[in-house]
Scaffold this motif. Structure first.
Motif, PDB file in Angstrom:
ATOM      1  N   VAL A 127       8.762  14.768  -3.796  1.00 14.93           N
ATOM      2  CA  VAL A 127       7.935  14.991  -4.983  1.00 14.93           C
ATOM      3  C   VAL A 127       6.478  14.661  -4.678  1.00 14.93           C
ATOM      4  O   VAL A 127       5.561  15.393  -5.079  1.00 14.93           O
ATOM      5  N   VAL A 128       6.250  13.569  -3.960  1.00 16.99           N
ATOM      6  CA  VAL A 128       4.883  13.183  -3.589  1.00 16.99           C
ATOM      7  C   VAL A 128       4.229  14.285  -2.753  1.00 16.99           C
ATOM      8  O   VAL A 128       3.041  14.600  -2.930  1.00 16.99           O
ATOM      9  N   ALA A 129       4.998  14.900  -1.867  1.00 18.60           N
ATOM     10  CA  ALA A 129       4.452  15.932  -0.985  1.00 18.60           C
ATOM     11  C   ALA A 129       3.921  17.132  -1.755  1.00 18.60           C
ATOM     12  O   ALA A 129       3.036  17.855  -1.265  1.00 18.60           O
ATOM     13  N   GLU A 130       4.426  17.353  -2.979  1.00 17.70           N
ATOM     14  CA  GLU A 130       3.986  18.490  -3.788  1.00 17.70           C
ATOM     15  C   GLU A 130       2.892  18.104  -4.777  1.00 17.70           C
ATOM     16  O   GLU A 130       2.342  18.972  -5.460  1.00 17.70           O
ATOM     17  N   ARG A 152       1.792   1.016   4.136  1.00 21.29           N
ATOM     18  CA  ARG A 152       2.608   2.129   4.641  1.00 21.29           C
ATOM     19  C   ARG A 152       2.736   3.240   3.602  1.00 21.29           C
ATOM     20  O   ARG A 152       2.650   4.440   3.927  1.00 21.29           O
ATOM     21  N   ILE A 153       2.927   2.858   2.357  1.00 23.88           N
ATOM     22  CA  ILE A 153       3.070   3.838   1.277  1.00 23.88           C
ATOM     23  C   ILE A 153       1.798   4.671   1.133  1.00 23.88           C
ATOM     24  O   ILE A 153       1.841   5.908   1.075  1.00 23.88           O
ATOM     25  N   LEU A 154       0.653   4.009   1.040  1.00 17.60           N
ATOM     26  CA  LEU A 154      -0.600   4.727   0.831  1.00 17.60           C
ATOM     27  C   LEU A 154      -0.975   5.568   2.047  1.00 17.60           C
ATOM     28  O   LEU A 154      -1.491   6.686   1.899  1.00 17.60           O
ATOM     29  N   ARG A 155      -0.701   5.058   3.230  1.00 20.09           N
ATOM     30  CA  ARG A 155      -0.964   5.848   4.444  1.00 20.09           C
ATOM     31  C   ARG A 155      -0.128   7.129   4.446  1.00 20.09           C
ATOM     32  O   ARG A 155      -0.621   8.218   4.754  1.00 20.09           O
ATOM     33  N   ARG A 156       1.145   6.999   4.073  1.00 23.73           N
ATOM     34  CA  ARG A 156       2.017   8.177   4.048  1.00 23.73           C
ATOM     35  C   ARG A 156       1.579   9.154   2.962  1.00 23.73           C
ATOM     36  O   ARG A 156       1.576  10.379   3.188  1.00 23.73           O
TER      37      ARG A 156
END
Length: 315
Positions: A127-130, A152-156
């Protein structure tokens, strides 16, 4: 498809107004209003974004209890996608008791509850990727996220092409810089209030606060300042200060979250930063005119009328 993924703190608030004092012993004090609302630095922006017509998916943890059911169904009623709210089988839904004074200020009594168990494994990365914006709300009250997991979350999220926005919910603590420092280079827009930013940096000097945040890698500092408006400073550029709107304040609960929603809405509409921040100020001001995080804002058109017609306080 969600244009915004709002990840982090989900809280139910119980507010009483007007609060003057705690009655002694078991005596009774009469209030004019008691209200229950969805709050928290991820949940409240989700509700307000939905009111503004933005497709938003909220991601967090609630308890397997009636409070959690209230949070979920209330958000759904506003049009928020709650598919990715995880029900925790052990911990209660995070909740706060807020006795609101007549000037709009209030102490807070808080149970961290299910927010304590939130982890990076709860994030639906497909979902984040979209999405266009990834908002992380609740730094410093999410023990499973604070520190290296947040970085890690924000970097990804950035690697997936998202604009990253972050807000705090903190009190002074000696490990604040250690906890959030690794995340700062991956934050496009950092949006704490000025008091929290001062606690983090260790000074009340706004120029020093901005300089420190930028030196740590923050792309743009957006510091809300209550009746003094908002400070916007892109790294490497001069600070811009916008005056607040003139309003009669009832309750300041959720004003920062409302600012966040208006500002993110502006980013999605490709507004310049000043206009996006003005929309944020309009949202925060409208919320301050009522009781609770869900007060004031009706829809996008109402916010824009307020933004363009409401008088401003002197700069």
């Amino acid at each position: 498809m969600a244009h915004v993924v709002s990840f982090g703190a989900h809280i139910a608030d119980a507010l009483g107004w007007p609060f003057t004092e705690v009655p002694p012993g078991q005596q009774l004090a009469i209030l004019e209003r008691i209200k229950f609302t969805v709050a928290g630095t991820a949940a409240a922006p989700s509700v307000n974004l939905a009111k503004l017509g933005v497709d938003v998916a909220t991601v967090g943890r609630i308890g397997d209890d009636s409070i959690g059911e209230f949070v979920r169904t209330t958000m759904e009623r506003y049009g928020v996608d709650t598919t990715h709210l995880t029900v925790d089988p052990r911990l209660q839904t995070s909740s706060s008791l807020l006795p609101i004074r007549r000037d709009g200020s209030r102490p807070a009594l808080h149970v961290i509850g299910a927010n304590a168990a939130l982890s990076e494994d709860d994030i639906p990365w497909d979902v984040v990727a979209e999405a266009t914006v990834f908002h992380l709300g609740g730094a410093f009250i999410l023990p499973g996220i604070d520190g290296p997991p947040m970085a890690r979350i924000l970097r990804r999220a950035k690697s997936l092409g998202c604009i990253t926005t972050v807000d705090f919910l903190m009190s002074p603590r000696p490990d604040a810089q250690e906890l959030i420092g690794p995340s700062l280079p991956y934050i496009d827009y950092l949006m704490p209030n000025i008091e929290e930013a001062g606690w983090l940096v260790g000074t009340e000097d706004r120029a020093a606060i901005i300089a420190w945040l930028h030196a740590q890698g923050v792309g743009c500092s957006v510091l809300t300042m209550g009746g003094e408006g908002v400070s916007i400073a892109v790294r490497g550029e001069d600070e811009i200060v916008l005056p607040a709107y003139a309003i009669d304040v009832v309750d300041t609960t959720g004003c920062g979250d409302a600012f966040t929603s208006g500002f993110i809405s502006g980013l999605l509409d490709d507004l310049d930063l000043v206009t996006a921040a003005e929309r944020g100020l309009a949202c925060g001001s409208l919320v301050a005119t009522g009781l609770g995080s869900d007060a004031g804002i009706v829809d996008f058109d109402q916010v824009e009328r307020f933004r363009t017609t409401q008088p401003r306080l002197p700069a």
